[in-house]
Each structure stands twice: as C-alpha cells, then as structure tokens.
Scaffold this motif. Structure first.
Motif, mmCIF file in Angstrom:
data_model
loop_
_atom_site.group_PDB
_atom_site.id
_atom_site.type_symbol
_atom_site.label_atom_id
_atom_site.label_comp_id
_atom_site.label_asym_id
_atom_site.label_seq_id
_atom_site.Cartn_x
_atom_site.Cartn_y
_atom_site.Cartn_z
ATOM 1 N N TYR A 283 0.875 -1.181 0.000
ATOM 2 C CA TYR A 283 0.000 0.000 0.000
ATOM 3 C C TYR A 283 0.903 1.219 0.000
ATOM 4 O O TYR A 283 1.894 1.284 0.740
ATOM 5 N N VAL A 284 0.585 2.188 -0.848
ATOM 6 C CA VAL A 284 1.347 3.434 -0.936
ATOM 7 C C VAL A 284 0.384 4.608 -0.873
ATOM 8 O O VAL A 284 -0.641 4.615 -1.554
ATOM 9 N N ALA A 285 0.720 5.597 -0.073
ATOM 10 C CA ALA A 285 -0.072 6.828 -0.007
ATOM 11 C C ALA A 285 0.868 8.018 0.045
ATOM 12 O O ALA A 285 1.980 7.928 0.575
ATOM 13 N N SER A 291 1.275 24.374 -0.247
ATOM 14 C CA SER A 291 1.772 25.670 0.228
ATOM 15 C C SER A 291 0.906 26.843 -0.235
ATOM 16 O O SER A 291 0.996 27.932 0.342
ATOM 17 N N ILE A 292 0.058 26.659 -1.253
ATOM 18 C CA ILE A 292 -0.791 27.766 -1.716
ATOM 19 C C ILE A 292 -2.278 27.454 -1.536
ATOM 20 O O ILE A 292 -3.132 28.161 -2.050
ATOM 21 N N HIS A 293 -2.576 26.361 -0.825
ATOM 22 C CA HIS A 293 -3.959 26.017 -0.492
ATOM 23 C C HIS A 293 -4.055 25.736 1.003
ATOM 24 O O HIS A 293 -3.047 25.450 1.653
ATOM 25 N N LEU A 294 -5.249 25.761 1.539
ATOM 26 C CA LEU A 294 -5.466 25.334 2.911
ATOM 27 C C LEU A 294 -5.678 23.831 3.007
ATOM 28 O O LEU A 294 -5.619 23.266 4.104
ATOM 29 N N HIS A 295 -5.940 23.174 1.874
ATOM 30 C CA HIS A 295 -6.162 21.735 1.909
ATOM 31 C C HIS A 295 -4.880 20.977 1.583
ATOM 32 O O HIS A 295 -3.890 21.554 1.133
ATOM 33 N N ASP A 296 -4.924 19.662 1.843
ATOM 34 C CA ASP A 296 -3.845 18.766 1.446
ATOM 35 C C ASP A 296 -4.268 18.011 0.188
ATOM 36 O O ASP A 296 -5.460 17.793 -0.041
ATOM 37 N N ALA A 297 -3.290 17.613 -0.598
ATOM 38 C CA ALA A 297 -3.556 16.752 -1.765
ATOM 39 C C ALA A 297 -3.163 15.327 -1.396
ATOM 40 O O ALA A 297 -2.115 15.103 -0.781
ATOM 41 N N ILE A 298 -3.998 14.346 -1.758
ATOM 42 C CA ILE A 298 -3.736 12.959 -1.378
ATOM 43 C C ILE A 298 -3.880 12.030 -2.573
ATOM 44 O O ILE A 298 -4.609 12.303 -3.524
ATOM 45 N N ALA A 299 -3.163 10.912 -2.501
ATOM 46 C CA ALA A 299 -3.319 9.817 -3.454
ATOM 47 C C ALA A 299 -2.859 8.548 -2.759
ATOM 48 O O ALA A 299 -1.972 8.585 -1.904
ATOM 49 N N GLU A 300 -3.476 7.406 -3.113
ATOM 50 C CA GLU A 300 -3.071 6.139 -2.513
ATOM 51 C C GLU A 300 -3.446 4.981 -3.434
ATOM 52 O O GLU A 300 -4.350 5.112 -4.267
ATOM 53 N N LEU A 301 -2.726 3.885 -3.276
ATOM 54 C CA LEU A 301 -3.043 2.690 -4.065
ATOM 55 C C LEU A 301 -2.626 1.435 -3.307
ATOM 56 O O LEU A 301 -1.730 1.463 -2.456
ATOM 57 N N HIS A 302 -3.287 0.323 -3.641
ATOM 58 C CA HIS A 302 -2.943 -1.010 -3.139
ATOM 59 C C HIS A 302 -2.566 -1.871 -4.324
ATOM 60 O O HIS A 302 -3.113 -1.717 -5.421
ATOM 61 N N TYR A 303 -1.646 -2.809 -4.086
ATOM 62 C CA TYR A 303 -1.333 -3.766 -5.150
ATOM 63 C C TYR A 303 -0.872 -5.084 -4.512
ATOM 64 O O TYR A 303 -0.072 -5.091 -3.575
ATOM 65 N N ASP A 304 -1.379 -6.182 -5.042
ATOM 66 C CA ASP A 304 -1.042 -7.522 -4.562
ATOM 67 C C ASP A 304 -0.394 -8.279 -5.711
ATOM 68 O O ASP A 304 -1.047 -8.600 -6.698
#
Length: 308
Positions: A283-285, A291-304
């Motif tokens: 699993y990777v996230a 730095s120019i937004h109040l939100h965070d950017a996210i991405a994640e994936l699973h692989y078997d």
C-alpha cells in the motif's frame, strides 16, 4: 543595612490532618483474601459468552527499544509504541491483560532488540503465555538516519516513522507486515508549466505498508532503508537537516527539474516496491501539505503481486 521583614510562617495542620481535610478516610474492614490463589479470577470464567472476540489486548504502550540500521547510526535506542492482542473464544470471559506487559518486561530485561527474528519469537511465546492459538504484536518507532548536504557534505539526523506488525497463528504460522512513513519535497508540475518563473512546492508525507514474503531475510536487506529509498528517490527532492547556501541551491534546482504530483509519487514508489523481490503486496499513499492552499492533496493505491 536594611533587613527585609519576613512574615511569620503559617502554621499548617499535619500532613495526615490535611489529607483528612481533603477527603481521605480511614481504611475500611478487609474481608476479601489477599493471596492470589484464593482470589476470584473473573477473566478465566468459563461459560457461553455469546461471541468469539477477534481482538482483545492493550495499546499505546511506550517502551525503550534497541534497533539496528544499515544507515548511520547503525545501533540506536529509541521509543517504541506497542499494541498487543490475541483472539478469544466465546467460552472464555476475557484475557489476562497483565501477561502482555509481563512478556514485554521479560524481553526488556534480556535486551529487547526490535527485529523480525526477535518479534516472531516474542509473538509465539506470547500466544503460549496467554494460552491462546494466536497473538499479535505491533510496534511503531522513530528511526533516525544520517543525511549529508549535497554540496557541503555537512551531516545531521533525519527521522522516519517505522512500524513492524507480526501476527502468529498456531495453524497458519506468521503473517508479517512492515511500514514506513517518510517526508519528501514535491514541486507542482502544473505550477511550473503555467508560470513564467518559479513553481510552488510542498512537504509530502509518503506512507508505505508492505507484506513480506516468507523467505525475507533481514540479515540481507534492511527493509527500513529500502522503503525510505523508494520514497525519497522518486521525490522532487530529499529533505535535509543541514543546508548551507550551495546545498539549498542544489536542492531547489533538483526539485524544479523533477516536478511531481501526488499521483506521480504513488505510482513511482509503487513501481520500486513492485520490483523488490521480498515484497508480496503493498500500500502506498502520499499526502502533500499544499503551500498555496489550505487543503492537502492525497493519493493512494494497493497492489497484490500474488493476484497476477
């Protein structure tokens, strides 16, 4: 010479009287046994208690540990945060919570080195101590590693959060996972593309969780260093504890030359983990603190890899 006039000290009640003033009372009559073998043991009650319980135990247990590293410092003492558990059948009312910490203290007195060999022995022995068919141990700790400035070669210590999870079952054996959360620099490809000059960047947190193959040999591969390299080598730039001006120039130019979205990070890290022969699934996230937004950017994936 003038002398300072001190007020006479207040005469306080005795300590015993003060305790009574604030609610302490005399001990009551003692009618229950004090010998362990004469005390009621509710946890070991045997009846039909309706349901099996998957997980019962203790968590957030902090304890000093020793770890080994292929990166300097090669031997270090740090603080582990533990979680211990097992399952219980519906015929048992509960587990003996004290046995988890008894086991921890036993290994501490023998010099508790956190490695897979030791944790496998610990978990199997814990199941036997609990008189259960399974046991689970999880420990998370800050792992420190030396990092040099790219130009000055001045050193300092960075750290990442490492986790080991060992599950033992008397019928199926061991199931082992390791995890690492490391910090990177990312530079926005879109910002670089649309701007006349410069581009915004951010600090990213990369989290990797890996199920190890049964034949993994910790003596041959330091999984902490391998996962750290997977995260850092695919970033826009690495994080440094010490940077002089020539170092800072080199790092910022490297980031500009290697722009990355969070989507790019998880795919590139996944490719490295996929190529590691001791990785069965992962699993990777990535989470970027924009730095120019109040939100965070996210991405994640699973692989078997076993599903191919």
């Amino acid at each position: 010479m003038n002398k300072t006039n001190l007020n006479p000290m207040k005469q306080l009640p005795s300590k015993e009287e003060r305790h009574k003033l604030f609610g302490s009372v005399e001990p009551g009559p003692r009618t229950k046994p004090v010998e362990k073998n004469k005390m009621a043991d509710l946890q070991n009650s045997k009846k039909d208690f309706l349901f099996d319980i998957d997980v019962v135990g203790i968590s957030n247990v902090k304890h000093p540990i020793r770890i080994h590293s292929s990166l300097k410092p090669e031997i270090q003492t740090t603080i582990g945060t533990f979680r211990f558990s097992s399952s219980i059948k519906k015929g048992s009312k509960g587990t003996n919570m004290s046995r988890f910490t008894e086991q921890l203290d036993k290994y501490h007195n023998e010099g508790f080195a956190i490695d897979l060999y030791t944790l496998k022995a610990f978990t199997k022995e814990l199941a036997e101590r609990l008189k259960q068919e399974d046991a689970y141990v999880e420990v998370t700790f800050p792992w420190f590693f030396e990092r040099k400035g790219p130009f000055s070669q001045l050193t300092g210590l960075n750290h990442a959060n490492a986790t080991l999870k060992v599950n033992y079952d008397i019928h199926t054996g061991y199931d082992i996972e390791v995890a690492l959360q490391g910090t990177i620099t990312t530079l926005c490809p879109c910002s670089k593309e649309i701007s006349e000059y410069s581009a915004h960047n951010q600090r990213g947190q990369v989290t990797m969780s890996v199920k190890l193959t049964d034949d993994f040999n910790e003596q041959e591969v330091d999984w902490k260093a391998a996962l750290l390299e997977a995260a850092e080598s695919n970033a826009s730039a690495r994080i440094h504890p010490v940077l002089k001006r020539p170092d800072e120039k080199a790092v910022t130019e490297q980031a500009y030359e290697n722009p990355r979205f969070v989507e790019d990070i998880v795919r590139l890290v996944a490719a490295d983990l996929y190529e590691m022969p001791f990785v069965q699934s992962f699993y990777v996230a990535c989470r970027n603190e924009e730095s120019i937004h109040l939100h965070d950017a996210i991405a994640e994936l699973h692989y078997d890899k076993t599903s191919e």
